[in-house]
Design an enzyme around this catalytic site. Structure first.
Site, PDB file in Angstrom:
ATOM      1  N   ILE A 154      36.710  46.049  81.970  1.00  0.00           N
ATOM      2  CA  ILE A 154      37.715  46.496  80.998  1.00  0.00           C
ATOM      3  C   ILE A 154      38.583  45.286  80.641  1.00  0.00           C
ATOM      4  O   ILE A 154      38.629  44.300  81.377  1.00  0.00           O
ATOM      5  CB  ILE A 154      38.581  47.667  81.530  1.00  0.00           C
ATOM      6  CG1 ILE A 154      39.278  47.296  82.846  1.00  0.00           C
ATOM      7  CG2 ILE A 154      37.752  48.923  81.700  1.00  0.00           C
ATOM      8  CD1 ILE A 154      40.160  48.408  83.405  1.00  0.00           C
ATOM      9  N   ASP A 155      39.250  45.361  79.511  1.00  0.00           N
ATOM     10  CA  ASP A 155      40.023  44.232  79.015  1.00  0.00           C
ATOM     11  C   ASP A 155      41.166  43.876  79.962  1.00  0.00           C
ATOM     12  O   ASP A 155      41.668  44.710  80.722  1.00  0.00           O
ATOM     13  CB  ASP A 155      40.605  44.543  77.635  1.00  0.00           C
ATOM     14  CG  ASP A 155      39.540  44.728  76.574  1.00  0.00           C
ATOM     15  OD1 ASP A 155      38.438  44.187  76.761  1.00  0.00           O
ATOM     16  OD2 ASP A 155      39.825  45.411  75.574  1.00  0.00           O
ATOM     17  N   LYS A 156      41.606  42.630  79.862  1.00  0.00           N
ATOM     18  CA  LYS A 156      42.692  42.116  80.690  1.00  0.00           C
ATOM     19  C   LYS A 156      43.922  43.033  80.648  1.00  0.00           C
ATOM     20  O   LYS A 156      44.490  43.382  81.690  1.00  0.00           O
ATOM     21  CB  LYS A 156      43.083  40.712  80.207  1.00  0.00           C
ATOM     22  CG  LYS A 156      44.352  40.164  80.836  1.00  0.00           C
ATOM     23  CD  LYS A 156      44.774  38.859  80.184  1.00  0.00           C
ATOM     24  CE  LYS A 156      46.119  38.394  80.721  1.00  0.00           C
ATOM     25  NZ  LYS A 156      46.596  37.160  80.059  1.00  0.00           N
ATOM     26  N   ARG A 256      39.654  50.000  70.901  1.00  0.00           N
ATOM     27  CA  ARG A 256      40.656  49.284  70.101  1.00  0.00           C
ATOM     28  C   ARG A 256      40.152  49.057  68.673  1.00  0.00           C
ATOM     29  O   ARG A 256      40.885  49.267  67.696  1.00  0.00           O
ATOM     30  CB  ARG A 256      40.999  47.963  70.778  1.00  0.00           C
ATOM     31  CG  ARG A 256      41.566  48.144  72.176  1.00  0.00           C
ATOM     32  CD  ARG A 256      41.573  46.844  72.974  1.00  0.00           C
ATOM     33  NE  ARG A 256      42.537  45.900  72.431  1.00  0.00           N
ATOM     34  CZ  ARG A 256      42.639  44.647  72.840  1.00  0.00           C
ATOM     35  NH1 ARG A 256      41.828  44.169  73.779  1.00  0.00           N
ATOM     36  NH2 ARG A 256      43.548  43.849  72.298  1.00  0.00           N
TER      37      ARG A 256
END
Length: 347
Positions: A154-156, A256
């Site tokens: 998953i993204d930062k 997103r």
């Protein structure tokens, strides 16, 4: 023959040669994008074509087009503005929020701000650095060097649940579930705008032609990978809406990019334009209220809340939920109070 090399001189800037391929004498004529797709691990045709357009692929020290056909003895160089780095991951004593652990799997609740695995500009302080400190023999998938134990990411600046494999058997078993889209993943997201109905977003997702850091949605499979997100409205709060997103596919920045595509970018998502006031006035108390919310949660309002999978050893279905993090909860409550106050004033 593929060689990993060091550097390459360029008149405009220092470029570093990451790969050098000497084309075999018996090679038949073949488009360079197709040729490289089969010679470099994890390289999609779309990524290769973009690299060629950016001048990062040279044949005999000259730039070419994607339609160029490789010939025997051609020397193909893949050059980038940063040096190659070894794929060894160095252990670091980083605390991990372990939700569940047994001999086969780990479930971790990742905080926002933590990078999942080492990469350019982020070689230390990542989740994987912490994993290799605490667990010595994590498995790797072929072509997944530097990411031991990871079957997804998953993204930062996204918080929430991550599934980690502790051995090769579970790695293979879980990777197949992700490939078959049988893993259950649900996210909480706060988006701009008043969504009134549940829905599904689909499309081919690929790098934006205008900004390589951003993913865009296309109607052609030549420009990206097929992606599907189902969303359900949980709470309407005037100018924003709390939704639950269920992933059918798991592409980079999928939620997103999908929500931006339908005109409802994630609240406080700077990459996709959600860090500006998109609904309501840009003056007075409302402006200050929204800016305060941005300060409370200076990252995209996205949380990987639910994770479900079939256990690789017991073959039983396992289900986990991560509580909503404090920054997300605080912003939600602030909006609830704002909506309640404005409703009372209008009553």
């Amino acid at each position: 023959m593929i060689q990993e090399t060091d550097s390459y001189d360029n008149e405009e800037q220092d470029l570093y040669e990451h790969f050098r391929i000497v084309v075999d004498k018996g090679q038949s004529l073949l488009r360079i994008d197709k040729f490289l797709m089969h010679r470099i691990e994890n390289a999609t045709r779309n990524r290769i074509q973009n690299a060629i357009e950016l001048g990062n692929v040279l044949v005999n020290q000259k730039t070419v087009k994607s339609s160029y056909k490789v010939k025997p003895n051609d020397i193909i160089s893949v050059v980038l503005p940063h040096p190659p780095r070894d794929t060894e991951v160095y252990p670091e004593n980083i605390p991990l929020n372990i939700v569940y652990e047994d001999d086969d799997v780990l479930v971790i609740n990742k905080p926002a701000g933590m990078v999942v695995h080492p990469g350019y500009n982020n070689y230390t302080g990542t989740l994987v650095n912490g994993l290799v400190y605490h667990f010595q023999q994590l498995p790797q998938l072929p072509g997944n060097d530097g990411r031991p134990g990871l079957v997804h990411r998953i993204d930062k600046d996204t918080s929430g649940l991550l599934l980690i494999s502790k051995n090769e058997r579970s790695m293979t078993y879980l990777a197949k579930q992700f490939f078959d889209h049988t893993i259950t993943r649900k996210y909480l997201a706060l988006v701009w705008g008043d969504l009134t109905e549940d829905g599904t977003v689909t499309g081919y997702i690929g790098r934006s032609l205008n900004d390589r850091r951003v993913m865009a949605i296309y109607d052609s499979e030549e420009k990206g990978k097929w992606s599907v997100t189902h969303y359900k409205v949980l709470e309407r709060l005037g100018y924003i809406t709390l939704i639950e997103c269920q992933l059918e596919t798991g592409r980079t920045h999928q939620i997103r990019a999908h929500m931006k595509h339908i005109g409802h970018p994630l609240f406080s998502d700077a990459t996709y334009g959600g860090d500006k006031i998109l609904k309501g006035t840009v003056f007075g108390k409302y402006k200050q209220f929204v800016e305060n919310c941005f300060e409370m949660m200076p990252r995209q309002a996205l949380h990987a809340q639910t994770l479900g999978f079939v256990h690789p050893a017991t073959k039983k279905y396992m289900h986990f939920e991560a509580p909503i993090p404090q920054d997300f909860e605080s912003v939600l409550n602030k909006w609830r109070k704002y909506i309640a106050a404005t409703s009372d004033q209008n009553a």
